[in-house]
Design an enzyme around this catalytic site. Sequence first.
Site, PDB file in Angstrom:
ATOM      1  N   HIS A 160       0.817  -1.218   0.000  1.00 56.42           N
ATOM      2  CA  HIS A 160       0.000   0.000   0.000  1.00 56.42           C
ATOM      3  C   HIS A 160       0.847   1.264   0.000  1.00 56.42           C
ATOM      4  O   HIS A 160       0.350   2.352  -0.316  1.00 56.42           O
ATOM      5  CB  HIS A 160      -0.990  -0.008   1.175  1.00 56.42           C
ATOM      6  CG  HIS A 160      -0.405   0.309   2.510  1.00 56.42           C
ATOM      7  ND1 HIS A 160      -0.050  -0.665   3.421  1.00 56.42           N
ATOM      8  CD2 HIS A 160      -0.114   1.487   3.100  1.00 56.42           C
ATOM      9  CE1 HIS A 160       0.424  -0.096   4.518  1.00 56.42           C
ATOM     10  NE2 HIS A 160       0.393   1.215   4.347  1.00 56.42           N
ATOM     11  N   ASP A 173       0.053  -7.593   1.337  1.00 56.08           N
ATOM     12  CA  ASP A 173       0.524  -6.213   1.521  1.00 56.08           C
ATOM     13  C   ASP A 173       2.050  -6.136   1.561  1.00 56.08           C
ATOM     14  O   ASP A 173       2.620  -5.398   2.354  1.00 56.08           O
ATOM     15  CB  ASP A 173      -0.078  -5.593   2.782  1.00 56.08           C
ATOM     16  CG  ASP A 173       0.043  -4.063   2.787  1.00 56.08           C
ATOM     17  OD1 ASP A 173       0.194  -3.477   1.699  1.00 56.08           O
ATOM     18  OD2 ASP A 173       0.002  -3.477   3.886  1.00 56.08           O
ATOM     19  N   SER A 178       4.622   2.592   7.947  1.00 55.62           N
ATOM     20  CA  SER A 178       4.243   1.443   7.136  1.00 55.62           C
ATOM     21  C   SER A 178       5.402   0.989   6.261  1.00 55.62           C
ATOM     22  O   SER A 178       6.032   1.798   5.576  1.00 55.62           O
ATOM     23  CB  SER A 178       3.057   1.796   6.241  1.00 55.62           C
ATOM     24  OG  SER A 178       1.884   1.945   6.996  1.00 55.62           O
TER      25      SER A 178
END
Length: 511
Positions: free
Chosen positions: A159, A189, A262
């Site tokens: 992402h 992911d 992230s």
Amino acid sequence: MNSLQLKSKKLVAALLAAGVLGGAGVVAVQHAHAPARAQAVTARVAPAANTAAPTVAMPNFSAITAQYGPAVVNISTSGTRKVSMNGADGDDDEAAPAAQRGAQGMPPEMQDFLRRFGMPPGAFGGAPGGRGGAQDAPMRGQGSGFIVSADGLILTNAHVVRGADEVTVKLTDRREFKAKVLGQDDKTDVAVLKIDATGLPTLPLGNTRTLAVGEWVLAIGSPFGFENSVTAGVVSAKGRSLPDEGMVPFIQTDVAVNPGNSGGPLINASGQVVGINSQIYSRSGGYQGVSFAIPIELALHVKDQIVAHGKVEHARLGVSVQEVNQAFADSFKLPKPEGALVSQVEPGSAADKAGLKSGDVIVRVDGQPVVASGDLPARIGMAKPGDSVKLEVWRQGKAEQLTAQLGGAKGKTAAVADAGPANQGKLGLALRPLQPQEKAEAKVDGGLVVEQASGAAARAGVQPGDVVVSVNGQPVTDIEQVRGLVAKADKSVALLIQRDGQQLFVPVRIG
């Protein structure tokens, strides 16, 4: 003091000076030469020694950061995307409710963050969601990653780079590189980047098999763009399943993770990467003490496929499963509430060909226990299409062995459904047989339509119009069958309900 006592005291002093004796040794020597006094000392000392808590040294976070921090990178992305006039993604505007659409004028990366972490953009002000035309808007984002090979392979979250036209990687020495996205896997992911450089610092890779709940871990990343920030905490749990993320057995921690973290590494006290920081659970949109990381073994499994083939293939069993709670364990006579309860089998799938049925409880895959329902898709997801797996299932009160040859994953490896709460009380159902046309529409061979639901069944979530397909794993075609099966049940019954084409087991307490 007599000469023997004097010699004893000198001996103790000498031993203490030499480091041979600790406090316990003093008591022992005193006990040997002065019994009455030594017993009193022992009575005071021994309880403290027995109840003393073990001491654990804190990890040297500064040394870990200094040694391995240079292998953590900052990732910035840019590009364009279609958005509606109110700021939401043009592709999502039709489906998203107004509360979830972007506020006018809000930067796209903030919209991404808010959507990912469950915060409606409108909560920060701006125009409410409305209908409008789509237009191109600039997209910018930031994240983190870490170098896994000296020639420039980098792991991050999918992402972080999704939809990006340009990806820039910045090292701690402030060098910047344009990165190529070798591949990304939305199911897990995980994404793999490559930069044109050599002799780069790398992070050693660990494993989650030996990672213990309560163990210290730290995260390095760029929260809110603050590069190379370090946060620390402990492992809260392992093998967590999240909605729509059934393939990943997440590591839950209380390490502070925020937008920009992230894709960064989760590192153990030995300086080894054990996960990729990916998500948080939050009511505010910011960190609230619960964060999740992708296990490093799964990330490497994806990385190896991307490097070798440029894409990732996941195996697929073809079942929908539910958590086994105590009510289901009672209904199916399971020794304990563990396993993955099969609520639906896709026709023609690997599960169907292997002989799996609704009502089976999968308790082991290739000898590995399936404790929670989320364990099943995580284990299947690590296999490849065409692999054979041995399944141990609990069926009609006994264990059976099945073998399934896995197919390719066009959708989820296994859907995990929510059974809802079970309640006390009688069954409380008014049922009737299905008419031939209703059977054709529902695509079932048997079953009974719920005309009225009250009592325990209603409290458990059964509704008029539902079709009761089976009771405790036994297919039902008439009301007498249901009465007989309920009469034999002890504390609860498991009703397999079909609603809107989907099947779900519902536990109903009857005693």
